[in-house]
Design a protein around this motif. Structure first.
Motif: not given
Length: 237
Positions: A52-58, A82-83, A119-122, A130-133
């Motif tokens: 993912l580090l090399r990709e354009h991701v949200h 990354w955005q 995010i939706m308004a973009k 989504f990085f999470c616990g």
């Protein structure tokens, strides 16, 4: 406040300089952690995160713990494209410090629901990571999915409740997460005059069904703002 010392329980660690500043304002803060956060270590996560580090991701973060746990898999590399969407305060600071993300590529808000709305308004977000616990709340991912934005959840840390029975009476208690709220009230009840201070609306919402005590929401999402909120409250009540 100068004529009375207030006794506060914080349910997470606070910086030593902040504790000293509070003491000088007549507020003695005792620390007891009510949750345990453990980063997940696995080859599977490494194999998913590093490409993912090399990709354009949200990418979405709603806790500093997620930022730190994800960054540990990056091996000194940083995501250039990354955005990042994240909560303000400690989470944003972690993004800037650990991911070296340019401020131009960071969108913040103080609440998960309104962050999802941003995010939706973009209008040009095809999907988010989504990085999470393991105990993440559902407001943000559920709202995005309901509006047609796919969400890949990558669980990078575990949160375990660590309840502690409290015998002392405090003027106020600092709560920094819904998990800490759940852990505290699983073994404790509050005397009616103890004030609950919540780091944000999500944590305040977790408090509401568990106590009739006064709940004060911090003016911001940093530990310093939490302390300043309590100082202002006790100076004016």
């Amino acid at each position: 406040m100068q004529n009375h010392r207030y006794h506060i329980l914080s349910t997470r660690e606070l910086p030593a300089d902040l504790l000293l500043a509070a003491t000088e304002q007549g507020m003695d803060i005792e620390i007891r952690s009510f949750i345990q956060v453990t980063p997940i270590v696995s080859d599977t996560l490494k194999e998913r995160i590093q490409p993912l580090l090399r990709e354009h991701v949200h990418v979405v973060f709603t806790s500093a713990n997620a930022v730190h746990a994800a960054a540990d898999y990056m091996g000194g590399s940083y995501p250039a494209e990354w955005q990042v969407y994240c909560l303000d305060g400690a989470t944003r600071h972690a993004v800037e410090r650990r991911l070296h993300t340019d401020q131009r590529f960071i969108t913040t808000d103080t609440h998960a629901k309104t962050l999802a709305a941003q995010i939706m308004a973009k209008g040009n977000v095809p999907a988010v990571v989504f990085f999470c616990g393991n105990k993440r709340r559902g407001e943000l991912p559920d709202l995005l999915r309901q509006h047609g934005i796919p969400v890949e959840e990558i669980v990078v840390y575990d949160t375990t409740e660590a309840p502690v029975a409290v015998e002392k009476t405090y003027d106020g208690i600092f709560f920094f997460s819904p998990s800490a709220v759940s852990s505290f009230f699983s073994v404790n009840k509050l005397p009616p005059d103890t004030v609950c201070f919540a780091i944000g609306q999500t944590t305040a919402g977790a408090l509401e069904p568990l106590t009739n005590n006064r709940i004060i929401v911090s003016t911001g999402t940093s530990a310093q703002q939490m302390v300043q909120t309590a100082i202002f409250y006790f100076n004016n009540n």
